[in-house]
Design an enzyme around this catalytic site. Structure first.
Site, PDB file in Angstrom:
ATOM      1  N   HIS A  19       0.834  -1.208   0.000  1.00 24.73           N
ATOM      2  CA  HIS A  19       0.000   0.000   0.000  1.00 24.73           C
ATOM      3  C   HIS A  19       0.873   1.264   0.000  1.00 24.73           C
ATOM      4  O   HIS A  19       0.687   2.164  -0.833  1.00 24.73           O
ATOM      5  CB  HIS A  19      -0.904  -0.010   1.232  1.00 24.73           C
ATOM      6  CG  HIS A  19      -1.803   1.187   1.318  1.00 24.73           C
ATOM      7  ND1 HIS A  19      -3.083   1.185   0.818  1.00 24.73           N
ATOM      8  CD2 HIS A  19      -1.607   2.427   1.847  1.00 24.73           C
ATOM      9  CE1 HIS A  19      -3.638   2.370   1.021  1.00 24.73           C
ATOM     10  NE2 HIS A  19      -2.760   3.143   1.654  1.00 24.73           N
ATOM     11  N   GLU A  20       1.823   1.308   0.925  1.00 24.73           N
ATOM     12  CA  GLU A  20       2.669   2.498   1.023  1.00 24.73           C
ATOM     13  C   GLU A  20       3.603   2.623  -0.185  1.00 24.73           C
ATOM     14  O   GLU A  20       3.937   3.737  -0.604  1.00 24.73           O
ATOM     15  CB  GLU A  20       3.477   2.477   2.319  1.00 24.73           C
ATOM     16  CG  GLU A  20       2.637   2.426   3.585  1.00 24.73           C
ATOM     17  CD  GLU A  20       1.620   3.552   3.669  1.00 24.73           C
ATOM     18  OE1 GLU A  20       1.842   4.618   3.053  1.00 24.73           O
ATOM     19  OE2 GLU A  20       0.583   3.373   4.332  1.00 24.73           O
ATOM     20  N   HIS A  23       1.903   4.592  -2.908  1.00 29.14           N
ATOM     21  CA  HIS A  23       2.038   6.040  -2.707  1.00 29.14           C
ATOM     22  C   HIS A  23       3.455   6.509  -3.068  1.00 29.14           C
ATOM     23  O   HIS A  23       3.635   7.503  -3.777  1.00 29.14           O
ATOM     24  CB  HIS A  23       1.768   6.392  -1.238  1.00 29.14           C
ATOM     25  CG  HIS A  23       0.348   6.215  -0.805  1.00 29.14           C
ATOM     26  ND1 HIS A  23      -0.719   6.747  -1.486  1.00 29.14           N
ATOM     27  CD2 HIS A  23      -0.185   5.573   0.276  1.00 29.14           C
ATOM     28  CE1 HIS A  23      -1.846   6.445  -0.859  1.00 29.14           C
ATOM     29  NE2 HIS A  23      -1.541   5.726   0.216  1.00 29.14           N
TER      30      HIS A  23
END
Length: 455
Positions: A19-20, A23
């Site tokens: 997920h990170e 980003h």
């Protein structure tokens, strides 16, 4: 316990890191300076900085989350020479892309995990039906148990091959939630003739998918051989003379088709609050025996008094290893991710308007429990578990809740429509409201975990 802990921590680490990374990767591609990439919150346990002045990668103590800290004038002063690298100075499309990349990375991970399972192969029960629950839709439709489902589809759609019982269960779940009937091409044997049978699932008015849904449909599980497994010492089964491997042919006047039917008959043995002795006809080493079995009422967390015989009833279902080719497996991964995402959103919507129970919300304790159970079943099952949680994480983060990625996308939508950003005052109010909603959801999840696991 060790397996559960390791499987849970590994799952969290993978899902949070992906997920990170979504980003992070898009931020770098958009020319934004990333100061820190963290898996976890709180005290830093491990730290790595590949080059001076570059991104700092850290592993922190509290594992339920992570963050990517970017250069941003709203958080700290930014040197004039680096202002063009700050997140807040980027164009609206770039900011939206950076925020959306995290949830989308989780959905992409789910596609890859489902695809990997398709390519690697997974053992699943054959699509052979157990005897349906008495009075259920399946029983009314004419199913008796032992039928092999060759093809199936919602009424109005083209029939498609059914590879495993899990394929059939998924189709029935979707059809029931959509209020649509299902056509089954059922054969009495794997190689015999078949007939089309319609299950009128539109009559159910389903609000959520749970064990009671499949009891109402009547298809509780795949067919299993009606034989006895391990028998507990001093149990009613041992007292009756039953032994491991006994094949049950008849109980009373009822011919036994499979293990599920036998378990249902044991559960239905109570008359006037007391279990009644049942006449069993069993086969042992080719010899037919007549035995009298008296179930005993036993309490558990879900049922105050359940008739049991103290033995494992029913053998393992016939299995098939399901493989798919490179293109078919990838496409199936895309379709599965889309369907699970849609189902997740539908269930969330029904919980919001009160049509589905809040008991469907699960927290870290339940996730840890399922992580351990899936890991103990093998790599394929663990990957399917990871894919399911990755979809849930991606969908949850896209919800228009201020503290989540979807909330930030909501701000950007407002900015795109009005031409101006949300004011700091409104941002603060919305953030407080979002935190309150998130804390309420976490409290419900924790309560559900405790009730489910220890109640």
């Amino acid at each position: 316990m060790v397996t559960t802990l390791v499987a849970f921590v590994l799952a969290l680490g993978i899902l949070i890191a992906v997920h990170e990374y979504g980003h992070y990767r898009v931020a770098v591609a958009c020319g934004v300076k990333v100061l820190r990439f963290s898996v976890g919150f709180g005290k830093v346990l491990l730290r790595w900085q590949p080059r001076a002045g570059g991104t700092e990668f850290v592993l922190s103590a509290f594992p339920l989350g992570g963050y990517v800290r970017m250069l941003d004038e709203r958080e700290a002063p930014v040197p004039a020479a680096e202002r063009h690298l700050a997140f807040n100075t980027q164009t609206l499309p770039k900011r939206a892309a950076i925020v959306a990349a995290g949830p989308l990375a989780n959905l992409l991970l789910a596609v890859l995990l489902y695809s990997a399972v398709n390519w690697y192969g997974v053992d699943e029960p054959k699509p052979i039906l157990a005897a349906p629950v008495a009075g259920s839709l399946a029983a009314e439709a004419g199913l008796r148990g032992g039928e092999t489902i060759r093809q199936a589809a919602m009424v109005g759609d083209d029939l498609e091959p059914v590879t495993s019982f899990e394929d059939l269960r998924w189709l029935l779940t979707q059809a029931a939630l959509n209020g649509r009937d299902v056509t089954l091409e059922a054969a009495r044997s794997e190689h015999g003739g078949s007939q089309d049978i319609v299950l009128p699932l539109s009559r159910l008015s389903v609000k959520e998918a749970d064990a009671q849904l499949f009891r109402r449909i009547g298809l509780m599980g795949p067919w299993t051989r009606p034989e006895m497994g391990d028998i507990l010492l001093g149990s009613p089964a041992e007292k009756a003379g039953l032994r491991k491997g006994d094949l049950v042919h008849q109980v009373g006047e009822v011919t036994i088709i499979d293990g599920q039917q036998l378990r249902e008959l044991i559960r239905a043995s109570v008359v006037a609050g007391q279990p009644q002795a049942l006449a069993w006809r069993v086969e042992r080493a080719g010899v037919m025996l007549n035995l009298e079995v008296l179930p005993q009422l036993q309490s558990d967390s879900n049922n105050p008094a359940v008739p049991r015989i103290g033995a494992f009833v029913g053998g393992p279902p016939p299995m098939i290893t399901v493989y798919r080719g490179p293109v078919e497996g990838l496409w199936n991964g895309v379709v599965k991710t889309w369907e699970v995402s849609a189902l997740t959103l539908r269930m969330m919507g029904r919980m919001v308007i009160g049509e589905a129970s809040l008991r469907n919300i699960s927290g870290p304790l339940t996730i840890a429990d399922y992580a351990g159970k899936s890991a103990s079943l093998g790599l394929s099952q663990y990957l399917v578990f990871l894919a399911l949680i990755s979809v849930s994480l991606g969908v949850l983060n896209l919800l228009p809740l201020p503290v989540l990625d979807g909330g930030h996308l909501m701000y950007y939508l407002w900015e795109a429509v009005t031409g101006k950003a949300v004011s700091d005052a409104w941002m603060e109010r919305l953030q407080r409201g979002g935190i309150a909603v998130l804390m309420a959801m976490m409290s419900i999840a924790f309560f559900n975990d405790v009730t489910r696991l220890f109640g």
